[in-house]
Design an enzyme around this catalytic site. Structure first.
Site, mmCIF file in Angstrom:
data_model
loop_
_atom_site.group_PDB
_atom_site.id
_atom_site.type_symbol
_atom_site.label_atom_id
_atom_site.label_comp_id
_atom_site.label_asym_id
_atom_site.label_seq_id
_atom_site.Cartn_x
_atom_site.Cartn_y
_atom_site.Cartn_z
ATOM 1 N N THR A 37 10.232 -3.816 17.943
ATOM 2 C CA THR A 37 9.249 -4.741 16.881
ATOM 3 C C THR A 37 10.197 -5.345 15.811
ATOM 4 O OG1 THR A 37 8.352 -3.234 15.692
ATOM 5 C CG2 THR A 37 7.336 -3.520 17.752
ATOM 6 N N ASP A 60 7.986 -0.846 26.006
ATOM 7 C CA ASP A 60 6.780 -1.286 25.298
ATOM 8 C C ASP A 60 5.613 -0.068 25.979
ATOM 9 O OD1 ASP A 60 4.282 -2.062 24.314
ATOM 10 O OD2 ASP A 60 5.102 -4.130 24.143
ATOM 11 N N GLU A 85 2.231 0.836 15.157
ATOM 12 C CA GLU A 85 1.854 -0.376 14.390
ATOM 13 C C GLU A 85 1.561 0.550 12.795
ATOM 14 O OE1 GLU A 85 2.683 -3.455 13.942
ATOM 15 O OE2 GLU A 85 3.396 -3.702 16.332
ATOM 16 N N THR A 134 -1.149 10.544 10.753
ATOM 17 C CA THR A 134 -1.060 10.240 9.422
ATOM 18 C C THR A 134 -2.308 10.907 8.590
ATOM 19 O OG1 THR A 134 -1.404 8.484 7.683
ATOM 20 C CG2 THR A 134 -2.413 7.943 10.080
ATOM 21 N N ASP A 135 -2.094 11.298 7.279
ATOM 22 C CA ASP A 135 -3.089 11.648 6.717
ATOM 23 C C ASP A 135 -4.317 10.679 6.313
ATOM 24 O OD1 ASP A 135 -2.025 10.000 4.760
ATOM 25 O OD2 ASP A 135 -2.015 11.633 3.125
ATOM 26 N N GLU A 136 -4.094 9.357 6.684
ATOM 27 C CA GLU A 136 -4.961 8.156 6.428
ATOM 28 C C GLU A 136 -6.234 8.432 7.195
ATOM 29 O OE1 GLU A 136 -3.178 4.356 5.555
ATOM 30 O OE2 GLU A 136 -1.407 5.341 5.229
ATOM 31 N N TYR A 160 -5.859 0.260 10.405
ATOM 32 C CA TYR A 160 -4.640 1.302 10.793
ATOM 33 C C TYR A 160 -5.207 2.538 11.006
ATOM 34 C CZ TYR A 160 -0.670 4.231 9.878
ATOM 35 O OH TYR A 160 0.082 5.196 9.889
ATOM 36 N N LYS A 164 -5.154 5.009 14.378
ATOM 37 C CA LYS A 164 -4.553 6.155 14.595
ATOM 38 C C LYS A 164 -5.503 7.349 14.681
ATOM 39 C CE LYS A 164 -0.680 7.265 13.758
ATOM 40 N NZ LYS A 164 0.350 7.057 14.901
ATOM 41 N N PRO A 215 4.543 -6.669 -7.038
ATOM 42 C CA PRO A 215 3.111 -6.802 -6.696
ATOM 43 C C PRO A 215 2.301 -5.593 -6.814
ATOM 44 C CG PRO A 215 4.049 -7.032 -4.809
ATOM 45 C CD PRO A 215 5.386 -6.906 -5.802
ATOM 46 N N ASP A 290 -6.646 -6.756 -5.302
ATOM 47 C CA ASP A 290 -6.378 -5.538 -4.581
ATOM 48 C C ASP A 290 -6.696 -5.643 -3.045
ATOM 49 O OD1 ASP A 290 -6.415 -2.806 -4.656
ATOM 50 O OD2 ASP A 290 -8.153 -2.388 -5.348
ATOM 51 N N TYR A 351 6.116 -12.196 4.321
ATOM 52 C CA TYR A 351 6.302 -11.756 2.851
ATOM 53 C C TYR A 351 7.266 -12.711 2.000
ATOM 54 C CZ TYR A 351 3.933 -7.895 4.709
ATOM 55 O OH TYR A 351 2.947 -6.842 4.995
#
Ligand code: NAD
Ligand code: TYD
Length: 354
Positions: A37, A60, A85, A134-136, A160, A164, A215, A290, A351
């Site tokens: 990707t 994929d 992703e 992830t820790d998220e 996201y 996960k 930013p 934010d 971006y």
């Protein structure tokens, strides 16, 4: 020879894991399965691409029929699953691609591994499905004394982290229901060479160099725990080989930073390296709206992996950051190809106006 499929091996962390396994374990056949990707590119692996124990397969993980064929052909004993992703901002604008790759893709992989292993003579013996997370998934911390442990309840806040978290639940459910040999880890924010320049640290390095605005979301007060990517790859090696079946290991650097402090540090380091007068780059700092639902603080308690498996981070943050900046300054072609879209053509669209 042991065959291991590493998914997402052309991405940031995956490429460091592939390199470590290909060079450290010449008796393993490493299959790098990656869809290429926008986030994956084979320029991350030119140094090992001709090794005899390395094979790249473009594919994929949302394609179940392709996976069945791949597992039939290679009969892997192990899977280390990193394909995903991975960018929170993209998950806010396009959640469905996160559901597809992170949730559906993970369940497809579990199904392909389960079938291929149960069809083999040895069944699940000697097999391992390692899910990299992830820790998220734990959500956001508000009390400064708190850390995420392996027992912290999941509380994902972004599309996201929700995707996960869902994938982690499926992996554990397959371990519980089908007795699949699974192991998981949840790591804090990584940084280092080959980091795609949409994430905080490489974006700032890129923009400082190009004299573009830096930013900073909100007031820059959000806190992340940062770990050098090679130390994460070493931890993945440790968990894959020594982790207990069915267990989860939190991985982190005990290295918390406010975003704004990292940006100032990068400005200082780069002013020096680029021969600019002190204070030049920090003038590029621009506070912007934010992120929606922005998690305030992540902090990992990594004592379990340190005490039980003997892993620890090898680099101090300042040293890792220096190495990272040096790598980006020395790899202009990589950076130009990524940012101009020469590798994939996606970055520029989203971006260009930053
Ligand atoms: P990345 O975005 O740099 O790389 C992801 C890779 O997966 C790319 O090479 C991409 O081509 C591939 N991929 C994406 N969709 C695919 C699909 N459908 N089929 C096959 N391949 C596909 O991500 P990263 O930062 O290297 O993260 C790797 C893993 O580690 C992810 O699972 C992520 O959730 C986890 N993680 C990342 C961090 C971090 O700080 N970056 C921290 C903890 C955990
Ligand atoms: P990021 O690198 O996207 O990782 P994550 O959101 O997965 O932690 O962002 C790290 C932190 O930096 C996060 O608090 C959001 C912030 N950030 C900015 O302030 N500006 C930016 O341009 C980006 C990409 C992130």
């Amino acid at each position: 020879m042991k065959t291991i499929i590493i998914t997402g091996g052309a991405g940031f962390i995956g490429s460091h894991v592939v390199r470590l396994f290909v060079t450290k374990y010449p008796d393993y056949h490493i299959i790098n399965l990656d869809a290429l990707t926008y986030a994956g590119n084979l320029a991350n692996l030119t140094d090992i691409e001709n090794e005899p124990n390395y094979t790249f397969v473009r594919g994929d993980i949302t394609d179940a029929a392709f996976l069945a064929e791949l597992f039939g052909k290679y009969q892997p004993e192990g899977v280390i699953h990193l394909a995903a992703e991975s960018h929170v901002d993209r998950s806010i604008t396009d959640p469905m691609s996160f559901v597809m790759t992170n949730v559906v893709g993970t369940v497809n992989l579990l199904n392909a591994a389960k079938k291929s292993w149960l069809d083999s003579e040895s069944g699940f013996d000697g097999k391992r499905f390692y899910h990299v997370s992830t820790d998220e998934v734990y959500g956001s911390l508000h009390n400064p004394d708190e850390f995420f442990t392996e027992e912290t309840a999941y509380d994902p806040q972004s599309p996201y982290s929700a995707s996960k978290a869902a994938s982690d639940h499926f992996v554990r459910a397959y371990g519980n229901t089908y007795k699949m040999p699974v192991v998981l880890s949840n790591c804090s924010n990584n940084y280092g060479p080959n980091h795609f320049p949409e994430k905080l640290i490489p974006l700032m390095i890129h923009n400082i160099q190009q004299n573009k605005p830096l930013p900073v979301y909100g007031k820059g007060e959000n806190v992340r725990d940062w770990l050098f990517v090679v130390d994460h790859a070493r931890a993945i090696d440790t968990v894959f080989h020594k982790g207990k079946q069915g267990e989860t290991y939190n991985i982190g650097g005990f290295n918390e930073w406010k975003n704004i402090d990292i940006v100032h540090l990068l400005c200082r380091v780069m002013d020096e390296k680029l021969g600019r007068p002190a204070g030049t780059s920090s003038q590029l700092i621009t506070y912007v709206t934010d992120r929606a639902g922005h998690d305030l603080r992540y902090a990992i308690d990594a004592n379990k992996i340190m005490n039980e498996l003997g892993w620890e981070p090898s680099l101090q943050f300042e040293e890792g950051l220096n190495k990272t900046v040096d790598w980006f300054l020395a790899n202009q072609e990589w950076l130009n190809n990524v940012t101009s879209g020469a590798y994939q053509g996606y970055y520029q669209d989203m971006y260009a106006n930053r």
